[in-house]
Motif scaffolding. Structure first.
Motif, PDB file in Angstrom:
ATOM      1  N   TYR A 155       0.845  -1.309   0.062  1.00  0.00           N
ATOM      2  CA  TYR A 155       0.111   0.157   0.100  1.00  0.00           C
ATOM      3  C   TYR A 155       0.778   1.206   0.075  1.00  0.00           C
ATOM      4  CZ  TYR A 155      -4.575  -2.231   0.830  1.00  0.00           C
ATOM      5  OH  TYR A 155      -5.760  -2.916   0.641  1.00  0.00           O
ATOM      6  N   THR A 163      -5.073   8.989   2.236  1.00  0.00           N
ATOM      7  CA  THR A 163      -5.497   8.113   1.190  1.00  0.00           C
ATOM      8  C   THR A 163      -4.393   6.893   1.257  1.00  0.00           C
ATOM      9  OG1 THR A 163      -6.200  10.228  -0.298  1.00  0.00           O
ATOM     10  CG2 THR A 163      -5.546   8.204  -1.476  1.00  0.00           C
ATOM     11  N   SER A 165      -3.726   3.652  -1.023  1.00  0.00           N
ATOM     12  CA  SER A 165      -3.804   2.935  -2.501  1.00  0.00           C
ATOM     13  C   SER A 165      -3.021   1.676  -2.440  1.00  0.00           C
ATOM     14  CB  SER A 165      -3.354   3.834  -3.553  1.00  0.00           C
ATOM     15  OG  SER A 165      -4.057   5.350  -3.270  1.00  0.00           O
TER      16      SER A 165
END
Length: 232
Positions: A155, A163, A165
């Motif tokens: 990640y 955030t 991702s």
């Protein structure tokens, strides 16, 4: 007349081999031209990409110009380089008893050149903008019959930690059968990717499981580990 000519040639010889100082009356003894001030070059030849692959012009701490091989310059750049594993002494760190995704903390650091990885939280924080190669491996050593998902994910988190991702993943069914725990699927999950990071952005690793399992560990952390390398 002969004495005059001899004196003249001695003066010329001294001028030819003397140092030149611009903006200074004390030029450095290692150089012929010592400029104390900004340097402007009005005309120059454009270099090529091939030339840059060969060598570059750099300044040392004294301001003296040198030509060095490009590979030498790159070898001396202060780039991120991290390797950490899960050791046999980590105990609870290697027990994944919750299904779903769980952050993996690689507690046993082999090296961390710029001190960017926190082995107490499992978070790598980039100190500089760049492109990074991220790799990781998990090895299962479960002592239970199991049939479920087993995987690993990388990640990327922004600098404000708002955030998250997923940038890479390997995940598929893990099956072990029989009293002897014959492994139908491989016990290893590994993942590797390149990612562009800005200073302050983070990398974390998560295991993916449907059932409880334990990660294999070793004294030197070579069964379950991760590496991070800044490539440019």
């Amino acid at each position: 007349m002969r004495k005059f000519l001899l004196l003249f040639f001695l003066i010329c010889n001294t001028l030819v081999f003397s140092q030149v100082g611009v903006g200074t009356t004390d030029p450095h003894p290692d150089v012929m031209l010592d400029i104390n001030g900004r340097l402007r070059i009005r005309d120059y030849n454009d270099g090529s990409d091939e030339a840059a692959k060969d060598s570059l012009v750099v300044l040392d701490g004294r301001g003296v110009v040198h030509r060095i091989a490009t590979k030498t310059l790159l070898a001396n750049l202060d780039k991120s380089l991290v390797r950490a594993g899960v050791s046999t002494s980590s105990g609870a760190l290697i027990d994944i008893s919750i299904s779903g995704e769980k952050r993996v903390r690689f507690d046993n650091e082999s090296f961390d050149i710029k001190s960017e990885y926190d082995n107490s939280t499992g978070i790598f924080t980039a100190a500089a903008n760049g492109i990074y190669r991220i790799t990781a491996q998990l090895r299962s050593s479960s002592s239970l019959l199991s049939a479920g998902e087993f995987g690993i994910a990388i990640y990327k988190n922004d600098s404000s930690r708002t955030t998250y991702s997923k940038i890479a993943e390997e995940n598929y069914l893990n099956v072990e059968v029989g009293l002897g725990l014959v492994k139908v699927s491989p016990p290893v999950r590994s993942v590797s990717t390149l990612v562009q990071l800005a200073a302050g952005e983070e990398i974390t690793f998560r295991s993916i499981t449907a059932l409880s399992l334990t990660l294999a560990s070793s004294s030197n952390g070579n069964s379950t580990f991760m590496t991070i390398e800044q490539v440019r």
